[in-house]
Design an enzyme around this catalytic site. Structure first.
Site, PDB file in Angstrom:
ATOM      1  N   ASP A 138      40.787  47.944  28.942  1.00 21.59           N
ATOM      2  CA  ASP A 138      41.798  48.595  28.057  1.00 21.59           C
ATOM      3  C   ASP A 138      41.869  50.291  28.470  1.00 21.59           C
ATOM      4  O   ASP A 138      42.583  50.688  29.416  1.00 21.59           O
ATOM      5  CB  ASP A 138      41.415  48.351  26.731  1.00 21.59           C
ATOM      6  CG  ASP A 138      42.166  48.882  25.665  1.00 21.59           C
ATOM      7  OD1 ASP A 138      43.563  48.587  25.742  1.00 21.59           O
ATOM      8  OD2 ASP A 138      41.944  49.230  24.619  1.00 21.59           O
ATOM      9  N   GLY A 151      32.244  39.839  25.222  1.00 23.36           N
ATOM     10  CA  GLY A 151      33.569  39.376  25.398  1.00 23.36           C
ATOM     11  C   GLY A 151      33.773  38.411  26.739  1.00 23.36           C
ATOM     12  O   GLY A 151      34.451  37.608  26.739  1.00 23.36           O
ATOM     13  N   GLY A 160      39.492  51.802  29.736  1.00 24.74           N
ATOM     14  CA  GLY A 160      38.673  51.944  30.947  1.00 24.74           C
ATOM     15  C   GLY A 160      37.449  52.731  30.693  1.00 24.74           C
ATOM     16  O   GLY A 160      36.493  52.584  31.715  1.00 24.74           O
ATOM     17  N   LEU A 182      34.156  50.081  30.881  1.00 23.37           N
ATOM     18  CA  LEU A 182      33.752  49.770  32.317  1.00 23.37           C
ATOM     19  C   LEU A 182      33.388  50.977  33.059  1.00 23.37           C
ATOM     20  O   LEU A 182      32.386  50.803  33.877  1.00 23.37           O
ATOM     21  CB  LEU A 182      34.976  48.855  32.794  1.00 23.37           C
ATOM     22  CG  LEU A 182      34.745  47.979  34.006  1.00 23.37           C
ATOM     23  CD1 LEU A 182      33.720  47.116  33.686  1.00 23.37           C
ATOM     24  CD2 LEU A 182      35.799  47.070  34.433  1.00 23.37           C
ATOM     25  N   GLU A 217      34.295  41.341  33.783  1.00 22.27           N
ATOM     26  CA  GLU A 217      34.496  41.854  32.412  1.00 22.27           C
ATOM     27  C   GLU A 217      35.545  41.048  31.837  1.00 22.27           C
ATOM     28  O   GLU A 217      36.367  40.202  32.514  1.00 22.27           O
ATOM     29  CB  GLU A 217      34.903  43.336  32.421  1.00 22.27           C
ATOM     30  CG  GLU A 217      35.639  43.867  31.344  1.00 22.27           C
ATOM     31  CD  GLU A 217      34.666  44.172  30.189  1.00 22.27           C
ATOM     32  OE1 GLU A 217      34.415  43.135  29.565  1.00 22.27           O
ATOM     33  OE2 GLU A 217      34.374  45.119  29.739  1.00 22.27           O
ATOM     34  N   ARG A 224      36.641  34.141  19.056  1.00 23.90           N
ATOM     35  CA  ARG A 224      36.169  34.265  20.661  1.00 23.90           C
ATOM     36  C   ARG A 224      36.123  32.693  21.194  1.00 23.90           C
ATOM     37  O   ARG A 224      36.253  32.550  22.295  1.00 23.90           O
ATOM     38  CB  ARG A 224      34.710  34.515  20.673  1.00 23.90           C
ATOM     39  CG  ARG A 224      34.674  36.127  20.339  1.00 23.90           C
ATOM     40  CD  ARG A 224      33.174  36.433  20.826  1.00 23.90           C
ATOM     41  NE  ARG A 224      32.949  37.937  20.213  1.00 23.90           N
ATOM     42  CZ  ARG A 224      33.416  39.017  20.927  1.00 23.90           C
ATOM     43  NH1 ARG A 224      33.806  39.039  21.791  1.00 23.90           N
ATOM     44  NH2 ARG A 224      32.598  40.208  20.321  1.00 23.90           N
TER      45      ARG A 224
HETATM   46  P1  IMP Z   1      37.870  49.619  26.912  1.00 22.09           P
HETATM   47  O1  IMP Z   1      38.759  50.692  26.187  1.00 22.09           O
HETATM   48  O2  IMP Z   1      38.464  49.575  28.442  1.00 22.09           O
HETATM   49  O3  IMP Z   1      36.695  50.514  26.908  1.00 22.09           O
HETATM   50  O4  IMP Z   1      37.649  48.434  26.436  1.00 22.09           O
HETATM   51  C1  IMP Z   1      36.799  48.267  25.384  1.00 22.09           C
HETATM   52  C2  IMP Z   1      36.679  47.021  25.025  1.00 22.09           C
HETATM   53  O5  IMP Z   1      37.611  46.671  23.951  1.00 22.09           O
HETATM   54  C3  IMP Z   1      36.945  45.427  25.793  1.00 22.09           C
HETATM   55  O6  IMP Z   1      35.726  45.360  26.745  1.00 22.09           O
HETATM   56  C4  IMP Z   1      37.103  44.639  24.789  1.00 22.09           C
HETATM   57  O7  IMP Z   1      36.102  44.040  24.384  1.00 22.09           O
HETATM   58  C5  IMP Z   1      37.638  45.415  23.595  1.00 22.09           C
HETATM   59  N1  IMP Z   1      39.254  45.176  23.684  1.00 22.09           N
HETATM   60  C6  IMP Z   1      40.508  46.018  24.199  1.00 22.09           C
HETATM   61  N2  IMP Z   1      41.402  45.550  24.225  1.00 22.09           N
HETATM   62  C7  IMP Z   1      41.296  44.183  23.646  1.00 22.09           C
HETATM   63  C8  IMP Z   1      42.216  43.323  23.028  1.00 22.09           C
HETATM   64  O8  IMP Z   1      43.203  43.135  23.298  1.00 22.09           O
HETATM   65  N3  IMP Z   1      41.575  42.020  22.538  1.00 22.09           N
HETATM   66  C9  IMP Z   1      40.021  41.999  22.102  1.00 22.09           C
HETATM   67  N4  IMP Z   1      39.427  42.996  22.459  1.00 22.09           N
HETATM   68  C10 IMP Z   1      39.733  44.077  23.121  1.00 22.09           C
HETATM   69 MG    MG Z   2      34.570  43.505  26.626  1.00 26.79          MG
END
Ligand code: IMP
Ligand code: MG
Length: 173
Positions: free
Chosen positions: A99, A41, A101, A104, A95, A161
């Site tokens: 979302d 991403g 977290g 990360l 990053e 993307r």
């Molecule tokens: P996490 O939930 O913080 O672990 O996020 C995981 C991954 O979900 C992020 O690095 C993004 O690749 C993807 N992601 C979260 N929200 C979005 C969004 O709104 N659009 C696209 N990808 C998302």
């Molecule tokens: Mg990502």
């Protein structure tokens, strides 16, 4: 399926990237910066950001993906890790979006085990409302509401993307 109008325009994105790069350039003047992009991403944001940073830096990448197994837990898989020794480096994780977290937090803890000289995090977007695991964010571009966004590196099903701007993604039902 439709992709709507820009939620963040090319101009808004570039201005914010410049602001972030200015802050990073100020903070890392006397450091040994290793900018680590989190793929896939972050690849667009990362390449814009490093070209606007005005202090010397090294580049490296982590390729990771997260699989949500239930509503409350996710599993993160690292397919490619950095190659550099980080004990003498000031690592900046870059990053695209934070979302829940979970991703990360996992990558941060994994990096801390390698004992870098310092570790900070830069994310272009922050969806605070969705947070399940607290992760310290040092540089944040935009805090956004709980909407699914695509473009500028962000995907839906590995598509969109390459959109130069960020758009709210809505499924046509
Ligand atoms: P996490 O939930 O913080 O672990 O996020 C995981 C991954 O979900 C992020 O690095 C993004 O690749 C993807 N992601 C979260 N929200 C979005 C969004 O709104 N659009 C696209 N990808 C998302
Ligand atoms: Mg990502």
């Amino acid at each position: 399926m439709i992709v709507g109008r820009p939620f963040l325009t090319v101009d808004q994105i570039q201005k914010k990237v410049r602001d972030l790069a200015d802050s990073i350039s100020t903070d890392y003047g006397n450091k040994n910066l290793l900018a680590v992009g989190i793929l896939k991403g972050a690849f667009v944001f990362y390449s814009d950001l490093v070209r606007m940073i005005r202090v010397p830096l090294m580049v490296d990448f982590i390729l990771a993906s997260s699989y949500v197994k239930s509503n409350t837990s996710g599993e993160v898989k690292v397919m490619h890790d950095i190659t550099a020794d980080v004990t003498d480096k000031d690592v900046l994780l870059v990053e695209d979006i934070v979302d829940t977290g979970i991703t990360l937090n996992y990558i941060r803890e994994r990096m801390l085990m390698k004992e870098p000289r310092s570790l900070r995090i830069c994310t272009f977007l922050d969806k605070k409302e969705r947070r399940e695991v607290e992760v310290p964010l040092d540089y944040v571009g935009y805090s956004i509401p709980n909407e699914f966004v695509v473009g500028y590196g962000l995907d839906y099903d590995n598509k969109f993307r390459n959109l130069p701007y960020i758009s709210v993604f809505k499924k046509r039902t």
